[in-house]
Scaffold this motif. Structure first.
Motif, PDB file in Angstrom:
ATOM      1  N   SER A  26      38.423  79.515 -12.696  1.00 22.85           N
ATOM      2  CA  SER A  26      37.535  80.359 -14.157  1.00 22.85           C
ATOM      3  C   SER A  26      37.814  81.678 -13.468  1.00 22.85           C
ATOM      4  O   SER A  26      38.172  82.169 -12.569  1.00 22.85           O
ATOM      5  N   ASP A  27      38.281  82.225 -14.982  1.00 17.87           N
ATOM      6  CA  ASP A  27      39.212  83.209 -15.388  1.00 17.87           C
ATOM      7  C   ASP A  27      39.665  84.214 -14.494  1.00 17.87           C
ATOM      8  O   ASP A  27      40.196  84.376 -13.520  1.00 17.87           O
ATOM      9  N   LEU A  28      41.338  83.123 -14.164  1.00 18.17           N
ATOM     10  CA  LEU A  28      42.490  83.166 -13.488  1.00 18.17           C
ATOM     11  C   LEU A  28      42.771  84.079 -13.767  1.00 18.17           C
ATOM     12  O   LEU A  28      43.672  83.580 -14.996  1.00 18.17           O
ATOM     13  N   SER A  29      43.456  85.446 -13.573  1.00 16.08           N
ATOM     14  CA  SER A  29      44.861  86.312 -13.708  1.00 16.08           C
ATOM     15  C   SER A  29      45.146  86.300 -12.198  1.00 16.08           C
ATOM     16  O   SER A  29      45.432  87.118 -11.330  1.00 16.08           O
ATOM     17  N   ILE A  30      46.533  85.050 -12.567  1.00 13.33           N
ATOM     18  CA  ILE A  30      47.757  85.753 -11.986  1.00 13.33           C
ATOM     19  C   ILE A  30      48.837  86.120 -12.168  1.00 13.33           C
ATOM     20  O   ILE A  30      49.331  86.415 -12.510  1.00 13.33           O
ATOM     21  N   SER A  31      49.171  87.081 -11.067  1.00 13.29           N
ATOM     22  CA  SER A  31      49.993  87.601 -10.959  1.00 13.29           C
ATOM     23  C   SER A  31      51.257  87.369 -10.030  1.00 13.29           C
ATOM     24  O   SER A  31      52.717  87.529 -11.095  1.00 13.29           O
ATOM     25  N   ALA A  32      51.513  86.608  -9.075  1.00 10.62           N
ATOM     26  CA  ALA A  32      52.930  85.798  -9.775  1.00 10.62           C
ATOM     27  C   ALA A  32      52.328  83.947  -8.326  1.00 10.62           C
ATOM     28  O   ALA A  32      51.154  83.736  -7.895  1.00 10.62           O
ATOM     29  N   MET A  33      53.140  83.310  -8.468  1.00  7.35           N
ATOM     30  CA  MET A  33      53.241  82.388  -8.020  1.00  7.35           C
ATOM     31  C   MET A  33      54.972  82.253  -6.826  1.00  7.35           C
ATOM     32  O   MET A  33      55.620  82.320  -7.781  1.00  7.35           O
ATOM     33  N   ALA A  34      54.471  81.092  -6.428  1.00  4.69           N
ATOM     34  CA  ALA A  34      55.727  81.228  -5.337  1.00  4.69           C
ATOM     35  C   ALA A  34      55.507  79.963  -4.843  1.00  4.69           C
ATOM     36  O   ALA A  34      55.168  78.646  -4.789  1.00  4.69           O
ATOM     37  N   TRP A  35      57.184  79.877  -3.940  1.00  8.53           N
ATOM     38  CA  TRP A  35      57.092  78.163  -2.693  1.00  8.53           C
ATOM     39  C   TRP A  35      57.921  78.567  -1.976  1.00  8.53           C
ATOM     40  O   TRP A  35      58.634  79.235  -1.978  1.00  8.53           O
ATOM     41  N   TYR A  36      57.257  77.939  -0.654  1.00 12.19           N
ATOM     42  CA  TYR A  36      57.669  78.210   0.162  1.00 12.19           C
ATOM     43  C   TYR A  36      57.829  77.112   0.881  1.00 12.19           C
ATOM     44  O   TYR A  36      57.830  75.424   0.036  1.00 12.19           O
ATOM     45  N   ARG A  37      58.922  76.824   2.283  1.00 11.75           N
ATOM     46  CA  ARG A  37      59.057  75.144   2.756  1.00 11.75           C
ATOM     47  C   ARG A  37      58.759  75.467   4.319  1.00 11.75           C
ATOM     48  O   ARG A  37      59.193  76.929   4.855  1.00 11.75           O
ATOM     49  N   GLN A  38      58.587  74.648   4.548  1.00  4.13           N
ATOM     50  CA  GLN A  38      58.502  74.661   6.404  1.00  4.13           C
ATOM     51  C   GLN A  38      58.887  73.373   7.093  1.00  4.13           C
ATOM     52  O   GLN A  38      58.798  72.230   6.181  1.00  4.13           O
ATOM     53  N   THR A  39      59.746  73.005   7.417  1.00  8.05           N
ATOM     54  CA  THR A  39      60.152  72.600   8.911  1.00  8.05           C
ATOM     55  C   THR A  39      59.227  72.168   9.524  1.00  8.05           C
ATOM     56  O   THR A  39      58.597  73.534  10.199  1.00  8.05           O
ATOM     57  N   PRO A  40      59.476  70.966  10.540  1.00  7.95           N
ATOM     58  CA  PRO A  40      57.803  71.264  12.160  1.00  7.95           C
ATOM     59  C   PRO A  40      58.908  71.960  12.895  1.00  7.95           C
ATOM     60  O   PRO A  40      59.688  72.261  13.158  1.00  7.95           O
ATOM     61  N   GLY A  41      58.058  72.662  13.360  1.00  9.13           N
ATOM     62  CA  GLY A  41      57.887  73.562  14.459  1.00  9.13           C
ATOM     63  C   GLY A  41      59.375  75.153  13.940  1.00  9.13           C
ATOM     64  O   GLY A  41      59.020  75.964  14.927  1.00  9.13           O
ATOM     65  N   ASN A  42      58.659  75.246  12.527  1.00  3.34           N
ATOM     66  CA  ASN A  42      59.394  76.697  12.084  1.00  3.34           C
ATOM     67  C   ASN A  42      58.471  76.905  10.809  1.00  3.34           C
ATOM     68  O   ASN A  42      57.213  76.790  11.123  1.00  3.34           O
ATOM     69  N   GLN A  43      58.847  78.322  10.786  1.00  2.00           N
ATOM     70  CA  GLN A  43      57.804  79.054  10.139  1.00  2.00           C
ATOM     71  C   GLN A  43      58.303  78.896   9.090  1.00  2.00           C
ATOM     72  O   GLN A  43      59.496  78.002   8.239  1.00  2.00           O
ATOM     73  N   ARG A  44      57.059  79.447   7.867  1.00  2.00           N
ATOM     74  CA  ARG A  44      56.852  79.310   6.549  1.00  2.00           C
ATOM     75  C   ARG A  44      58.160  79.888   6.037  1.00  2.00           C
ATOM     76  O   ARG A  44      57.822  81.108   6.054  1.00  2.00           O
ATOM     77  N   ASP A  45      58.964  79.317   5.428  1.00  2.00           N
ATOM     78  CA  ASP A  45      60.230  80.571   4.801  1.00  2.00           C
ATOM     79  C   ASP A  45      60.023  80.228   3.208  1.00  2.00           C
ATOM     80  O   ASP A  45      59.491  79.449   2.277  1.00  2.00           O
ATOM     81  N   TRP A  46      59.502  81.297   2.413  1.00  2.00           N
ATOM     82  CA  TRP A  46      59.557  82.115   0.913  1.00  2.00           C
ATOM     83  C   TRP A  46      61.122  81.097   0.701  1.00  2.00           C
ATOM     84  O   TRP A  46      62.334  81.089   0.993  1.00  2.00           O
ATOM     85  N   VAL A  47      61.273  80.223  -0.557  1.00  2.00           N
ATOM     86  CA  VAL A  47      62.075  80.119  -1.325  1.00  2.00           C
ATOM     87  C   VAL A  47      61.915  80.506  -2.729  1.00  2.00           C
ATOM     88  O   VAL A  47      63.067  80.734  -3.197  1.00  2.00           O
ATOM     89  N   ALA A  48      61.050  80.811  -3.871  1.00  2.00           N
ATOM     90  CA  ALA A  48      61.676  81.580  -4.704  1.00  2.00           C
ATOM     91  C   ALA A  48      59.655  81.698  -5.705  1.00  2.00           C
ATOM     92  O   ALA A  48      59.061  81.953  -4.775  1.00  2.00           O
ATOM     93  N   THR A  49      60.123  82.684  -6.584  1.00  2.00           N
ATOM     94  CA  THR A  49      59.229  83.975  -7.306  1.00  2.00           C
ATOM     95  C   THR A  49      59.425  83.470  -8.263  1.00  2.00           C
ATOM     96  O   THR A  49      60.557  83.804  -8.992  1.00  2.00           O
ATOM     97  N   VAL A  50      58.566  83.532  -9.465  1.00  2.00           N
ATOM     98  CA  VAL A  50      58.193  84.025 -10.274  1.00  2.00           C
ATOM     99  C   VAL A  50      57.212  84.399 -11.023  1.00  2.00           C
ATOM    100  O   VAL A  50      55.718  84.096  -9.875  1.00  2.00           O
TER     101      VAL A  50
END
Length: 121
Positions: free
Chosen positions: A27-51
């Motif tokens: 309800s009443d969403l105001s989104i400033s950005a959306m992004a994708w991250y990815r993660q492989t086992p044992g590793n940190q979550r890495d940023w991929v892309a943002t809009v």
């Protein structure tokens, strides 16, 4: 409460393409950005892309020229990540992050549950 739902992904081949989508609801969403991250086992979550809500996009160097992020609607409630020229190293769980505007200039982040992308060589 904000719900974040990812779709797409699955099994792909080297050199092939896959598409991921993410949609936010609430309800009443105001989104400033959306992004994708990815993660492989044992590793940190890495940023991929943002809009951003203003339409600006950015992608990580590791996927530049292969992945494209785009918004699906004017209010940025959904977005798509088009992944081309896929490589085995793109195999990961991909997560959608939604940044929602709150009061007083604050923002809050919401994450999807992730979608598996597996690229065979």
């Amino acid at each position: 409460q904000v719900q974040v739902e990812e779709s797409g992904g699955g099994l792909g081949q080297t050199g092939g393409s896959l598409r991921l989508s993410c949609a936010a609801s609430g309800s009443d969403l105001s989104i400033s950005a959306m992004a994708w991250y990815r993660q492989t086992p044992g590793n940190q979550r890495d940023w991929v892309a943002t809009v951003s809500s203003g339409g600006a996009t950015a992608v990580a160097d590791s996927v530049k020229g292969r992945f494209t992020i785009s918004r699906n609607d004017f209010y940025l409630t959904a977005m798509t990540l088009q992944m081309n020229s896929l490589k085995p190293e793109d195999t990961a769980v991909y997560y959608c992050k939604v940044v929602v505007r709150g009061g007083g200039g604050r923002t809050k982040e919401y994450w999807g549950q992730g979608t598996q992308v597996t690229i065979s060589s």
